[in-house]
Design an enzyme around this catalytic site. Structure first.
Site, PDB file in Angstrom:
ATOM      1  N   TYR A  31       0.830  -1.198   0.000  1.00 42.09           N
ATOM      2  CA  TYR A  31       0.000   0.000   0.000  1.00 42.09           C
ATOM      3  C   TYR A  31       0.864   1.246   0.000  1.00 42.09           C
ATOM      4  O   TYR A  31       2.077   1.194   0.221  1.00 42.09           O
ATOM      5  CB  TYR A  31      -0.971  -0.002   1.190  1.00 42.09           C
ATOM      6  N   ARG A  50       8.713   3.982  -4.366  1.00 43.00           N
ATOM      7  CA  ARG A  50       8.637   3.036  -3.244  1.00 43.00           C
ATOM      8  C   ARG A  50       7.610   1.938  -3.517  1.00 43.00           C
ATOM      9  O   ARG A  50       7.823   0.765  -3.187  1.00 43.00           O
ATOM     10  CB  ARG A  50       8.317   3.776  -1.942  1.00 43.00           C
ATOM     11  N   ARG A  99      -7.549 -20.562  -1.869  1.00 33.55           N
ATOM     12  CA  ARG A  99      -6.520 -20.416  -0.838  1.00 33.55           C
ATOM     13  C   ARG A  99      -5.447 -21.506  -0.884  1.00 33.55           C
ATOM     14  O   ARG A  99      -5.700 -22.654  -0.555  1.00 33.55           O
ATOM     15  CB  ARG A  99      -7.175 -20.407   0.545  1.00 33.55           C
ATOM     16  N   HIS A 101      -1.068 -21.365  -0.015  1.00 38.70           N
ATOM     17  CA  HIS A 101      -0.044 -20.415   0.434  1.00 38.70           C
ATOM     18  C   HIS A 101       0.819 -19.922  -0.728  1.00 38.70           C
ATOM     19  O   HIS A 101       1.084 -18.732  -0.857  1.00 38.70           O
ATOM     20  CB  HIS A 101       0.828 -21.026   1.528  1.00 38.70           C
ATOM     21  N   LYS A 146       6.509  -1.908   2.234  1.00 38.59           N
ATOM     22  CA  LYS A 146       5.261  -1.319   2.736  1.00 38.59           C
ATOM     23  C   LYS A 146       4.100  -2.272   2.464  1.00 38.59           C
ATOM     24  O   LYS A 146       3.282  -2.059   1.570  1.00 38.59           O
ATOM     25  CB  LYS A 146       5.036   0.059   2.094  1.00 38.59           C
ATOM     26  N   GLU A 178      11.215   2.665  14.673  1.00 36.73           N
ATOM     27  CA  GLU A 178      10.283   3.641  14.089  1.00 36.73           C
ATOM     28  C   GLU A 178       8.979   3.562  14.863  1.00 36.73           C
ATOM     29  O   GLU A 178       8.836   2.748  15.781  1.00 36.73           O
ATOM     30  CB  GLU A 178      10.054   3.352  12.598  1.00 36.73           C
ATOM     31  N   LEU A 202      10.793   1.370   7.641  1.00 30.46           N
ATOM     32  CA  LEU A 202      10.290   1.785   6.338  1.00 30.46           C
ATOM     33  C   LEU A 202      11.106   2.986   5.866  1.00 30.46           C
ATOM     34  O   LEU A 202      11.340   3.914   6.649  1.00 30.46           O
ATOM     35  CB  LEU A 202       8.812   2.178   6.462  1.00 30.46           C
TER      36      LEU A 202
HETATM   37  N1  PDD Z   1       2.499   5.242   7.430  1.00 27.08           N
HETATM   38  N2  PDD Z   1       6.996   3.886   9.215  1.00 27.08           N
HETATM   39  C1  PDD Z   1       5.853   3.183   9.118  1.00 27.08           C
HETATM   40  C2  PDD Z   1       5.763   1.847   9.771  1.00 27.08           C
HETATM   41  C3  PDD Z   1       4.759   3.722   8.407  1.00 27.08           C
HETATM   42  O1  PDD Z   1       3.611   3.018   8.282  1.00 27.08           O
HETATM   43  C4  PDD Z   1       4.880   5.018   7.821  1.00 27.08           C
HETATM   44  C5  PDD Z   1       3.756   5.624   7.027  1.00 27.08           C
HETATM   45  C6  PDD Z   1       6.092   5.714   7.982  1.00 27.08           C
HETATM   46  C7  PDD Z   1       6.311   7.069   7.381  1.00 27.08           C
HETATM   47  O2  PDD Z   1       6.452   6.989   5.979  1.00 27.08           O
HETATM   48  P1  PDD Z   1       6.023   8.183   5.017  1.00 27.08           P
HETATM   49  O3  PDD Z   1       6.779   9.381   5.443  1.00 27.08           O
HETATM   50  O4  PDD Z   1       6.423   7.694   3.686  1.00 27.08           O
HETATM   51  O5  PDD Z   1       4.535   8.373   5.193  1.00 27.08           O
HETATM   52  C8  PDD Z   1       7.125   5.100   8.659  1.00 27.08           C
HETATM   53  C9  PDD Z   1       1.341   5.613   6.639  1.00 27.08           C
HETATM   54  C10 PDD Z   1       1.116   7.069   6.566  1.00 27.08           C
HETATM   55  C11 PDD Z   1       0.124   4.830   7.133  1.00 27.08           C
HETATM   56  O6  PDD Z   1       0.275   3.632   7.329  1.00 27.08           O
HETATM   57  O7  PDD Z   1      -0.937   5.400   7.309  1.00 27.08           O
END
Ligand code: PDD
Length: 285
Positions: A31, A50, A99, A101, A146, A178, A202
């Site tokens: 996503y 990304r 389904r 895996h 992501k 993070e 991330l």
């Molecule tokens: N989240 N780390 C994680 C685990 C994240 O899910 C996000 C972003 C970030 C920051 O990344 P960016 O600056 O590219 O938004 C860091 C989004 C906004 C979300 O899941 O809603």
């Protein structure tokens, strides 16, 4: 609300996804979350790069990701979100298949879903600062992708809510990795310190923007682990992310950060961020 699903723009109530979708069954998808300021998508190229990387990491075959920009822009228009601030959520899963895996055959095409909604910029939270809480980082070893496999992040965010904190910050091997949905930066003796890119965080778009702003403002940057035990000695700690923008943390689990008020580096970077937003709104950057 008009959403996008597999080539069509439909009312959200009419959007239906198969129970065989691998996003539902296995969290087998990726996503992105984009911010759009007054109809202008922010840092689109970075998000698309990304996204491409995430798709590649999961070996999801998808054509040109450039189509995503068109979808996002159309959603802003169709939902009358061009005169305000909005966020666009986009998810691509491996698609629907019985389904198993292991991956389905090439005849299974990805599911693409996107929606747009209003986004209230966290202006007040930046002004007064927020609190955070620490949680053990029990996620898998590919936090750099992501994916929609966000259960540990969701549990961490729930823990934060139950502790009256804005964000949960993951701690792994004695260092802050993070937040549940943000990257984390600190300031020490005038230097901005943030965890180096690795498989455990991330690569945040906002993190990169903040590092560019540091260069513009001649704020030294150190990509180095912020140690848990050094938190009481930090001058500043702040969250950065698409929806958090730049958000100073004034307290973590009862320990005040620095002066216990938003600090000058987060403030300067926040103003710099506002400048970039204003530039994007004016120039369509
Ligand atoms: N989240 N780390 C994680 C685990 C994240 O899910 C996000 C972003 C970030 C920051 O990344 P960016 O600056 O590219 O938004 C860091 C989004 C906004 C979300 O899941 O809603």
């Amino acid at each position: 609300m008009i959403v996008y699903l597999n080539g069509a723009y439909v009312p959200k109530s009419k959007a239906a996804i198969s129970p065989d979708d691998r996003g539902f069954l296995f969290a087998d998808g990726v996503y992105e979350v984009f911010a759009a300021y007054e109809g202008r998508l922010f840092r689109t190229a970075d998000h698309l790069t990304r996204l491409e990387r995430s798709l590649k990491a999961l070996r999801i075959e998808f054509g040109d990701v450039a189509v995503v920009e068109e979808i996002a822009q159309t959603l802003l228009e169709r939902n009358d979100l061009c005169g305000t601030n909005a966020k666009v959520y986009l998810q691509i899963t491996r698609g629907a298949a019985p389904r198993n895996h292991a991956f389905p055959g090439a005849d299974t095409s990805p599911t693409i879903y996107a929606c747009a909604s209003t986004f209230a910029r966290p202006v007040e939270k930046r002004r007064v600062g927020v609190s955070a809480t620490f949680v053990p980082d029990n996620r898998w070893a590919r936090c750099d992708i992501k994916t929609v496999a966000l259960l540990p992040n969701a549990i961490a965010a729930q823990t934060a809510e139950e502790r009256d904190a804005e964000e949960a910050i993951f701690v792994r091997d004695g260092a802050l990795t993070e937040g549940s949905h943000t990257n984390v930066c600190a300031a020490v003796d005038g230097t901005m310190v943030t965890a180096p890119l690795s498989n455990y965080i991330l690569p945040g778009i906002t993190r990169a923007v903040i590092m560019e702003l540091c260069a513009d403002f001649a704020i030294p940057v150190r990509e180095f682990p912020v140690l848990f035990e050094e938190v009481p000695k930090l001058d500043e700690l702040f969250l950065v992310g698409t929806t958090a923008e730049v958000m100073p943390i004034i307290e973590v689990d009862g320990t005040p950060i620095g002066s216990g008020r938003p600090g000058p580096i987060a403030q300067r970077l926040g103003e710099g961020f506002d400048g970039l937003v204003a530039g994007a709104v004016e120039g369509g950057a």
